[in-house]
Scaffold this motif. Structure first.
Motif, PDB file in Angstrom:
ATOM      1  N   ALA A  12       3.132  10.661  -6.567  1.00 44.19           N
ATOM      2  CA  ALA A  12       4.180  11.246  -7.415  1.00 44.19           C
ATOM      3  C   ALA A  12       3.694  11.470  -8.839  1.00 44.19           C
ATOM      4  O   ALA A  12       3.902  12.550  -9.418  1.00 44.19           O
ATOM      5  N   SER A  13       3.037  10.476  -9.429  1.00 41.35           N
ATOM      6  CA  SER A  13       2.570  10.651 -10.811  1.00 41.35           C
ATOM      7  C   SER A  13       1.464  11.693 -10.884  1.00 41.35           C
ATOM      8  O   SER A  13       1.407  12.490 -11.818  1.00 41.35           O
ATOM      9  N   GLY A  14       0.582  11.720  -9.881  1.00 37.05           N
ATOM     10  CA  GLY A  14      -0.453  12.746  -9.846  1.00 37.05           C
ATOM     11  C   GLY A  14       0.135  14.137  -9.676  1.00 37.05           C
ATOM     12  O   GLY A  14      -0.339  15.111 -10.282  1.00 37.05           O
ATOM     13  N   ALA A  15       1.168  14.251  -8.848  1.00 39.27           N
ATOM     14  CA  ALA A  15       1.807  15.552  -8.632  1.00 39.27           C
ATOM     15  C   ALA A  15       2.445  16.070  -9.917  1.00 39.27           C
ATOM     16  O   ALA A  15       2.330  17.260 -10.239  1.00 39.27           O
TER      17      ALA A  15
ATOM     18  N   TRP B 245       0.823  -1.202   0.000  1.00 42.48           N
ATOM     19  CA  TRP B 245       0.000   0.000   0.000  1.00 42.48           C
ATOM     20  C   TRP B 245       0.864   1.262   0.000  1.00 42.48           C
ATOM     21  O   TRP B 245       0.567   2.223  -0.716  1.00 42.48           O
ATOM     22  N   SER B 246       1.921   1.271   0.765  1.00 45.21           N
ATOM     23  CA  SER B 246       2.749   2.483   0.826  1.00 45.21           C
ATOM     24  C   SER B 246       3.412   2.769  -0.523  1.00 45.21           C
ATOM     25  O   SER B 246       3.480   3.925  -0.956  1.00 45.21           O
ATOM     26  N   ARG B 247       3.889   1.733  -1.197  1.00 40.64           N
ATOM     27  CA  ARG B 247       4.516   1.931  -2.508  1.00 40.64           C
ATOM     28  C   ARG B 247       3.486   2.400  -3.536  1.00 40.64           C
ATOM     29  O   ARG B 247       3.760   3.290  -4.345  1.00 40.64           O
ATOM     30  N   VAL B 248       2.293   1.807  -3.517  1.00 36.97           N
ATOM     31  CA  VAL B 248       1.239   2.180  -4.458  1.00 36.97           C
ATOM     32  C   VAL B 248       0.830   3.636  -4.248  1.00 36.97           C
ATOM     33  O   VAL B 248       0.719   4.420  -5.207  1.00 36.97           O
ATOM     34  N   LEU B 249       0.611   4.019  -2.986  1.00 35.52           N
ATOM     35  CA  LEU B 249       0.163   5.386  -2.708  1.00 35.52           C
ATOM     36  C   LEU B 249       1.258   6.413  -3.004  1.00 35.52           C
ATOM     37  O   LEU B 249       0.978   7.501  -3.519  1.00 35.52           O
ATOM     38  N   THR B 250       2.504   6.078  -2.712  1.00 34.23           N
ATOM     39  CA  THR B 250       3.614   6.985  -3.009  1.00 34.23           C
ATOM     40  C   THR B 250       3.764   7.180  -4.513  1.00 34.23           C
ATOM     41  O   THR B 250       3.933   8.307  -4.996  1.00 34.23           O
ATOM     42  N   THR B 251       3.698   6.100  -5.257  1.00 37.34           N
ATOM     43  CA  THR B 251       3.798   6.185  -6.721  1.00 37.34           C
ATOM     44  C   THR B 251       2.628   6.965  -7.294  1.00 37.34           C
ATOM     45  O   THR B 251       2.802   7.786  -8.198  1.00 37.34           O
TER      46      THR B 251
ATOM     47  N   THR C 249      -4.224  19.184  -6.303  1.00 39.83           N
ATOM     48  CA  THR C 249      -5.322  18.409  -6.895  1.00 39.83           C
ATOM     49  C   THR C 249      -4.779  17.159  -7.587  1.00 39.83           C
ATOM     50  O   THR C 249      -5.344  16.065  -7.451  1.00 39.83           O
ATOM     51  N   GLY C 250      -3.690  17.306  -8.335  1.00 39.83           N
ATOM     52  CA  GLY C 250      -3.085  16.156  -9.013  1.00 39.83           C
ATOM     53  C   GLY C 250      -2.620  15.110  -8.031  1.00 39.83           C
ATOM     54  O   GLY C 250      -2.822  13.907  -8.235  1.00 39.83           O
ATOM     55  N   THR C 251      -1.997  15.536  -6.948  1.00 46.82           N
ATOM     56  CA  THR C 251      -1.534  14.594  -5.924  1.00 46.82           C
ATOM     57  C   THR C 251      -2.713  13.848  -5.312  1.00 46.82           C
ATOM     58  O   THR C 251      -2.672  12.621  -5.167  1.00 46.82           O
ATOM     59  N   PHE C 252      -3.769  14.573  -4.980  1.00 46.10           N
ATOM     60  CA  PHE C 252      -4.952  13.940  -4.383  1.00 46.10           C
ATOM     61  C   PHE C 252      -5.547  12.893  -5.318  1.00 46.10           C
ATOM     62  O   PHE C 252      -5.776  11.749  -4.921  1.00 46.10           O
ATOM     63  N   PHE C 253      -5.803  13.277  -6.561  1.00 43.91           N
ATOM     64  CA  PHE C 253      -6.422  12.333  -7.491  1.00 43.91           C
ATOM     65  C   PHE C 253      -5.475  11.186  -7.852  1.00 43.91           C
ATOM     66  O   PHE C 253      -5.921  10.064  -8.090  1.00 43.91           O
ATOM     67  N   GLY C 254      -4.175  11.431  -7.893  1.00 47.87           N
ATOM     68  CA  GLY C 254      -3.216  10.351  -8.131  1.00 47.87           C
ATOM     69  C   GLY C 254      -3.290   9.296  -7.043  1.00 47.87           C
ATOM     70  O   GLY C 254      -3.298   8.092  -7.322  1.00 47.87           O
ATOM     71  N   VAL C 255      -3.364   9.735  -5.795  1.00 52.80           N
ATOM     72  CA  VAL C 255      -3.474   8.805  -4.662  1.00 52.80           C
ATOM     73  C   VAL C 255      -4.797   8.060  -4.716  1.00 52.80           C
ATOM     74  O   VAL C 255      -4.853   6.834  -4.545  1.00 52.80           O
TER      75      VAL C 255
END
Length: 176
Positions: free
Chosen positions: A78-81, A69-75, A111-117
């Protein structure tokens, strides 16, 4: 009107077709087959008559790491950001007032970070633990055959025989 005007000028078929030609060499790796065709090209051989065929294709999936979960949420963050930063920069260029605006950049980034997560969590959660790893797929073959049209096959075999004994292409051409 003649149908000859509509025929393709090259010999590459537009639909998947079986390769034809006579075998002039067989190699364990694609790099070796590519080297053989490059040798023929260096010797001014008409390589448009040559085809490299991967025999017995295999799908190889190489596992690169474990997912958590931590790797998925971090990735996802990052991509959303990155996407949000890009959108924010575009919006700041067209912001009212003509000057550079930090507001759209910050809003885009957050916004990008939120939606990416959120999207990364939804995608990973949908797998329900059935795929807790990251992998990269590749199609490889057990061997690579080099085929040539019959009209040039013998000349190609003779050139490749010179490659196998280490003769430079320029020297092979001068001895032909």
């Amino acid at each position: 009107m003649s149908t000859a005007a509509f025929r393709p000028t090259n010999s590459i078929p537009s639909l998947p077709t079986m390769p034809n030609g006579w075998p002039i060499g067989s190699y364990d790796t694609y790099a070796e087959a590519q080297q053989a065709v490059d040798y023929l090209a260096d010797a001014n051989f008409p390589v448009q008559d040559v085809t490299i065929v991967g025999v017995e294709p295999l799908l190889v999936e190489r596992v690169a790491g474990r997912l958590s979960w931590s790797r998925v949420l971090t990735t996802g963050a990052a991509s959303g950001a990155w996407f949000g930063l890009f959108v924010g920069l575009l919006l700041s260029m067209f912001a009212a007032g003509g000057g550079f605006a930090w507001g759209p950049i910050l809003v885009g980034l957050l916004t990008g970070t939120f939606f990416g997560v959120v999207f990364a969590a939804m995608n990973y959660g949908a797998t329900r633990g059935r795929r807790d790893f990251v992998s990269h797929s590749q199609i490889v073959a057990r061997r690579y055959d080099v085929l040539c049209q019959p009209r040039q096959a013998e000349a190609a075999r003779n050139l490749l025989a010179k490659l196998s004994i280490g003769m430079p292409a320029a020297q092979a051409v001068s001895q032909s």
